[in-house]
Write a protein that holds these residues in place. Sequence first.
Motif, short mmCIF file in Angstrom:
data_model
loop_
_atom_site.label_atom_id
_atom_site.label_comp_id
_atom_site.label_asym_id
_atom_site.label_seq_id
_atom_site.Cartn_x
_atom_site.Cartn_y
_atom_site.Cartn_z
N ARG A 8 39.31 30.73 45.73
CA ARG A 8 40.14 31.92 45.75
C ARG A 8 40.10 32.57 47.15
NH1 ARG A 8 43.83 34.01 42.00
NH2 ARG A 8 43.81 36.25 42.04
N GLN A 54 48.45 32.29 51.92
CA GLN A 54 49.57 31.70 51.17
C GLN A 54 50.34 32.73 50.37
OE1 GLN A 54 47.50 28.81 48.87
NE2 GLN A 54 47.43 27.31 50.52
N ARG A 55 49.62 33.76 49.93
CA ARG A 55 50.29 34.74 49.05
C ARG A 55 51.19 35.71 49.81
NH1 ARG A 55 47.62 35.90 43.69
NH2 ARG A 55 46.52 33.98 43.33
N GLU A 70 45.66 26.95 42.76
CA GLU A 70 46.35 27.92 43.59
C GLU A 70 47.65 28.39 42.91
OE1 GLU A 70 45.20 25.16 44.99
OE2 GLU A 70 43.85 25.82 46.62
N GLU A 78 42.04 30.55 49.50
CA GLU A 78 43.47 30.73 49.26
C GLU A 78 43.95 32.04 49.90
OE1 GLU A 78 44.45 31.14 45.14
OE2 GLU A 78 46.59 31.23 45.52
N ASP A 82 48.45 40.72 41.59
CA ASP A 82 47.31 39.97 41.07
C ASP A 82 46.09 40.18 41.97
OD1 ASP A 82 46.16 38.23 39.21
OD2 ASP A 82 46.47 36.51 40.52
N ARG A 118 46.95 50.42 25.86
CA ARG A 118 47.79 49.24 26.09
C ARG A 118 47.00 47.94 26.00
NH1 ARG A 118 50.34 50.72 31.65
NH2 ARG A 118 48.29 51.71 31.73
N LYS A 119 45.77 47.95 26.53
CA LYS A 119 44.98 46.72 26.53
C LYS A 119 44.55 46.35 25.12
CE LYS A 119 45.42 46.61 30.88
NZ LYS A 119 46.67 45.99 31.31
N GLU A 161 33.41 46.29 39.42
CA GLU A 161 32.34 45.43 38.91
C GLU A 161 31.08 45.60 39.76
OE1 GLU A 161 34.72 41.67 36.92
OE2 GLU A 161 33.83 41.46 38.91
N GLU A 196 45.74 53.04 37.65
CA GLU A 196 45.63 53.53 36.26
C GLU A 196 45.39 52.37 35.31
OE1 GLU A 196 45.35 56.41 35.16
OE2 GLU A 196 46.33 57.87 36.49
N ASP A 197 46.11 51.27 35.56
CA ASP A 197 46.00 50.10 34.69
C ASP A 197 44.58 49.52 34.74
OD1 ASP A 197 47.74 48.14 33.09
OD2 ASP A 197 46.66 46.82 34.46
N VAL A 198 44.06 49.37 35.96
CA VAL A 198 42.72 48.79 36.10
C VAL A 198 41.68 49.76 35.53
CG1 VAL A 198 40.97 47.96 37.72
CG2 VAL A 198 43.36 47.41 38.10
N GLY A 258 47.37 39.47 32.55
CA GLY A 258 48.19 38.79 33.55
C GLY A 258 47.38 38.36 34.74
N TYR A 259 46.03 38.25 34.59
CA TYR A 259 45.18 37.87 35.71
C TYR A 259 45.08 36.36 35.83
CZ TYR A 259 43.36 42.68 35.83
OH TYR A 259 43.22 44.03 35.91
N ASP A 298 50.58 28.93 43.95
CA ASP A 298 51.82 28.19 44.23
C ASP A 298 51.98 27.02 43.27
OD1 ASP A 298 52.04 29.87 46.26
OD2 ASP A 298 51.80 28.42 47.89
N PHE A 305 42.70 35.34 37.88
CA PHE A 305 41.31 35.20 38.30
C PHE A 305 40.40 35.54 37.13
CE2 PHE A 305 42.57 39.55 38.99
CZ PHE A 305 41.47 40.31 38.60
N LEU A 336 30.57 26.66 38.53
CA LEU A 336 32.03 26.59 38.61
C LEU A 336 32.63 27.92 39.07
CD1 LEU A 336 32.77 24.46 35.45
CD2 LEU A 336 33.10 23.79 37.84
N THR A 390 32.61 40.34 35.09
CA THR A 390 31.94 41.19 34.10
C THR A 390 32.56 41.04 32.72
OG1 THR A 390 33.31 42.93 34.92
CG2 THR A 390 31.00 42.97 35.58
N HIS A 434 44.77 43.80 41.86
CA HIS A 434 43.99 43.97 40.64
C HIS A 434 42.59 43.42 40.86
CE1 HIS A 434 47.62 44.64 38.00
NE2 HIS A 434 46.73 45.45 37.47
N GLN A 435 42.53 42.22 41.44
CA GLN A 435 41.23 41.60 41.64
C GLN A 435 40.37 42.43 42.59
OE1 GLN A 435 41.27 37.50 42.88
NE2 GLN A 435 39.14 37.24 42.23
N VAL A 452 39.14 45.43 40.58
CA VAL A 452 38.20 44.97 39.54
C VAL A 452 36.88 44.61 40.20
CG1 VAL A 452 37.72 43.12 37.90
CG2 VAL A 452 39.94 44.25 37.86
#
Lengths: 487, 226
Positions: free
Chosen positions: A303, A311-312, B83, A306, A358, B153-154, A369, A326-328, B181-182, B85, B184, A295, B188, A361-362, A365
């Motif tokens: 993804r 689309q984004r 998706e 997409e 989003d 924060r996390k 990874e 910094e957040d990641v 807020g992901y 949307d 995806f 899956l 890992t 971030h991916q 990440v």
Amino acid sequence: MIVANAAIFRRIAPGTSGLRGIVILFGLALALALMALGSLAFVVTEGRLNQAVNHSLFKRERKLLKPTPDGDRPTLAMVRSRIEGREDGRTISQIGHRLIDPGGRQIAGTVVELIGSRAVPGPVLFKEVHGHHLRHGRALTVRLSDGSRLDIVAESELIENMGKIIWPMFLAMAVVATVGGIAASLGLSRVIAARLSTTRRTADAIVAGNLKSRVPVDSLDGMFADQARSFNGMLDRIEALMLQTRQISTDIAHDLRTPITRLRATLEAAACADRPAAETRELVDRALAECDGVLSIFAALLRLAEVEAGQRRAGLKLIALDALVEDVVESMEPVIEDAGMRLKRGQIDRAMVLACPDLLHQLLVNLLENAARHAGDGTAVTVSVSRAEAIGRAFLRVADSGPGIAAIDRDKVRRRFVRLDRSRARPGNGLGLALVDAIAELHGGSVALDDNHPGLIVDVYLPLAAAGRDAATGPRRLTPAAVAASA
Amino acid sequence: MNLLVIEDDDSIAKLIASGLRDYGHDATTAATGETALARLRDHRFDAVVLDRMLPGMDGIDVLRHIRRGVGNPPVLVLSAMGETDHRIEGIEAGADDYLVKPFDMMELNARLNAIVRRANRTNHVDRIEIGSIGINIAQHKVFRRGRPLHLNRKEFGLLIELMQHCDRTVTRRMLLERVWGYTFEPGTTIIESNMSRLRAKLTQDGEADPIETVRGSGYVLHRDRA
């Protein structure tokens, strides 16, 4: 049968039949143009010649009626003797005269009959003493003060003859031009048809399934060669895309077969009736994990689809890349530590980009990874953000000190499902870098892989948002475009 | 809980209903939007599980009708379409949560518990206290036995989620959505690694670990261990 033959003929020599009408029209147009040109030339030449004749008529008039040395008008007798003096040179001058006294009697000149003469030079018919019929000419009539009349007549045989020669000549030229024009057009259309047919043969071959067929460029020249090259370029691209699509389907099938085979074997083992419940439970858990693996490949593929569909792009926001990084980094620090590595912050400059948070971030990440999976125990990975103002780019760098990727493999690893041999035993689906590439591309950016001596450097270039460039130097100003895009 | 499952595929509907009964809920099924709206008029449900793609009346239309009707229970939308949307469209139409197929029953149950709890929570809370753990959300402060803990924060976000749903399973997917807020799923151990840091900080002075790992799906914070 005849119809079929005609159809075959058209198939063999297409295009020329369509050009036939154009060829005839072209020939006719050429002939008409030539006729128009001939008429114009004739009218102009005739006018010029008439002018020249008129000029000689006036000149003769001035000479015949030239005042005496005392300034008096010449007498009739003087005019008569002047005419007779001229008549000797008649054959040279080609101008004849007629002098008629007030009594109506001709007293000088060889012209005996004159029709249509007026006070201004114009066309007339005339007959000379020894002539047998009326001839065309131009004449000028002067009334002298004593009531006598002087006619000066010039032959216009030259003009007449010119008319007689020029029209048949133009007709002949028109015929030659029409025939020649049609022949040239036919030749040209054949040349074009021959050139086009090479392209057509290639297209037919491709329709028939020979995707490798290309238009031979060597036999062509000029714009035909350019056109053939563009056409071949298009075919290359289509072939590459088709191969890619075929490759992706094959890859998906291959990559799914292994986990599904394992899944089947696990379920088979679990279905065995005399197995202790605890063992069965464990097998079912393993089967579930295999399902999750399959899956996750689908989720990654969807993804990717997409992102590639773009689309984004509509939902891009103005975001601070440095804050996102910094957040990641905060989230991934424990992951990297648990992999026995260190996560270091390099230089992190402020950089504003128009992006989907989003997806970015991916992207990061995924890169971290990858480092966690492949760089190995005891290595370090450094994340940095800087601005390349000159090219209007922000660049995000993830550099590790692991084994790196050999230069020849760097392009390969960006393709879907590609996993280098040494990483096959580790988790992952071979879609991570393909997704990173697709995400960068969606943002109008690009990804470059490089050597960290030792280790791998991944540089992600993203277009700096206009406000990002201002942020470094002064208070942040948002351009209307950036505001509209982020709204 | 009394739940209504709106799903046109009979076998999936039965699996969901029986799965929810295994978790101790009452589940009624409806195969079309029209039937579902009729059931909603006659009965009171604590929450609705709504399939997005229904024959005739579309799931989003059903959702809009539910939002206009009486009772107005929380709704979890199920969809094969992941998706962004579609997700946004579902949330905008008034869905309380959005779960992409395929999913496991533990995930569905945890999310239903969460949306029902959220629907019943009337006022916004600023402070949560469970056992020896106290948390001040506005001031970003955490105490255990009155002693301050320094969470990033996390870790702070993870703790809030677990405390808000204490004694209930919070799944990895829920934590990814709410804390990070992901949309995806990272490949890992992003949740595990961050969770282990949080647990280490909560137990740094030898206190009991209030968090339990639920194998394969998520985490529970137990009140009696806090």
